[in-house]
Scaffold this active site. Structure first.
Site, PDB file in Angstrom:
ATOM      1  CB  SER A  48     154.386  52.696  41.935  1.00 13.73           C
ATOM      2  OG  SER A  48     153.201  53.316  41.489  1.00 13.73           O
ATOM      3  CB  THR A 176     156.008  55.429  36.998  1.00 14.02           C
ATOM      4  OG1 THR A 176     157.300  55.114  37.478  1.00 14.02           O
ATOM      5  CG2 THR A 176     156.020  56.841  36.460  1.00 14.02           C
ATOM      6  CB  THR A 194     158.097  57.302  39.706  1.00 18.20           C
ATOM      7  OG1 THR A 194     158.273  55.934  40.057  1.00 18.20           O
ATOM      8  CG2 THR A 194     159.452  57.930  39.496  1.00 18.20           C
ATOM      9  NE  ARG A 204     166.680  53.494  38.942  1.00 20.52           N
ATOM     10  CZ  ARG A 204     165.447  53.575  38.477  1.00 20.52           C
ATOM     11  NH1 ARG A 204     164.549  54.306  39.088  1.00 20.52           N
ATOM     12  NH2 ARG A 204     165.102  52.928  37.399  1.00 20.52           N
ATOM     13  CB  THR A 227     155.198  53.077  33.612  1.00 23.18           C
ATOM     14  OG1 THR A 227     154.515  52.285  32.654  1.00 23.18           O
ATOM     15  CG2 THR A 227     154.356  54.265  33.979  1.00 23.18           C
ATOM     16  N   GLY A 228     158.046  51.740  33.760  1.00 20.83           N
ATOM     17  CA  GLY A 228     158.827  50.516  33.594  1.00 20.83           C
ATOM     18  C   GLY A 228     160.256  50.753  34.022  1.00 20.83           C
TER      19      GLY A 228
END
Ligand code: ASP
Length: 315
Positions: A48, A176, A194, A204, A227-228
């Site tokens: 990640s 991340t 990340t 992106r 994170t997410g």
């Protein structure tokens, strides 16, 4: 003199151990969070972050990172960097050696080269194998269409749409690393790195390199990092909001929960969640999440090693 403290996302164990040793020797919070991130970035088994991170829809690894100094509110960030590792160090150099906060893609790669960084392909065999498998699973072939919008949407969507919020289907596309440190001089710093959302549309950018969204740090009130699903934190400025709630006098727990309520008001899609870690100027730590079962890591000066703790949710 403050006692050093660190808080991180779950995948930060090795980085935290090295960084705590640095803090105990009197090292700065800024050096500690950079060092901690670099250790995770260099780990090919963490898919990640950094080297070995999951590629975008075209099979290219694009890295994002940011760092913030709570003493001065200076910040640096890079996004969509290809062909160079250690994005966190590049972010720090943006902060220290340019008048800017965020430099992206070609510009960031040029800066890395100017600073004498060695180019390095960030794609590992394992990450590329996963990329090919993802296409296979979805019955698609790389390069078969110009319509990358649909391909990226299909690759990033959970296979089973019944898996409403966070089932494993999506977990393998996110990840991340977050670190926040308090040093012996009483300064806070935060760092986020990340490879972003796996199979993302090229270019992106998520919340991680956006100061205020995925990272914020202010010695006076505290720090937060996320994170997410970055799109969620961008839309409600999660990291800065949490710190602002602290500034308004809320406890850490209330500030984090208020930031979660902002996130929960969004129309998050299947598999889209958000996690936050945070610290106050006196070293209180907490983690927050919009989905059950998530943990974070922390270490205080009197602890031999980092420990996991459950993240708070909104009741
Ligand atoms: N927040 C990152 C992004 O949206 C990904 C992650 O934390 O899983 O790029």
């Amino acid at each position: 003199m403050s006692a050093p403290v660190m808080v991180a996302s779950e995948n930060g164990r090795r980085g935290m151990m090295a960084a705590m040793a640095r803090l105990r020797e009197g090292g700065s919070a800024l050096d500690a969070v950079e060092l901690a991130c670099r250790i995770v970035e260099d780990d090919p088994d963490d898919h990640s972050v950094g080297y070995g991170g999951l590629p975008n829809v075209l099979g290219e690894v694009e890295l994002d990172a940011s760092i913030m100094d709570g003493a001065t509110l200076r910040a640096g960030a890079v996004a969509a960097v290809q062909g160079y590792g250690r994005a966190i160090t590049l972010a720090r150099r943006v902060m220290e050696e340019t008048p800017h906060v965020l430099i992206v893609a070609r510009g960031a790669e040029r800066l890395a080269s100017e600073l004498g960084e060695t180019p390095q392909d960030q794609r590992t065999e394992e990450a590329l194998r996963r990329w090919r498998e993802r296409y296979d699973e979805r019955g698609l072939t790389p390069g078969s269409t110009e319509n990358l919008r649909n391909v990226a949407r299909t690759l990033t969507r959970p296979l089973n749409l019944q898996d409403k919020i966070y089932k494993a289907a999506r977990v393998d596309t996110l990840g991340t690393v977050n670190f926040i440190a308090l040093d012996t001089h009483g300064n806070l710093a935060s760092a986020v790195s990340t490879s972003g959302l796996g199979w993302k549309y090229p270019g992106r950018v998520g919340d991680s390199p956006l100061i205020g969204a995925g990272n914020y740090c202010d010695n006076r009130y505290g720090a937060a990092a996320c994170t997410g699903m970055g799109e969620l934190a961008i839309r409600v400025s999660t990291a800065r909001s949490l710190v602002l709630y602290l500034k308004c006098g809320m406890t850490l727990r209330d500030a984090g929960r208020e930031a979660l309520r902002d996130l929960l008001a969004l129309d998050a899609g299947a598999g889209q969640y958000m996690n936050i870690v945070a610290m106050t100027p006196d070293g209180e730590v907490a983690g927050f999440t919009t989905v059950p079962g998530k943990q974070y890591l922390y270490q205080r000066d009197d602890m031999v090693e980092p420990q996991l703790a459950d993240r708070w949710m909104v009741e």
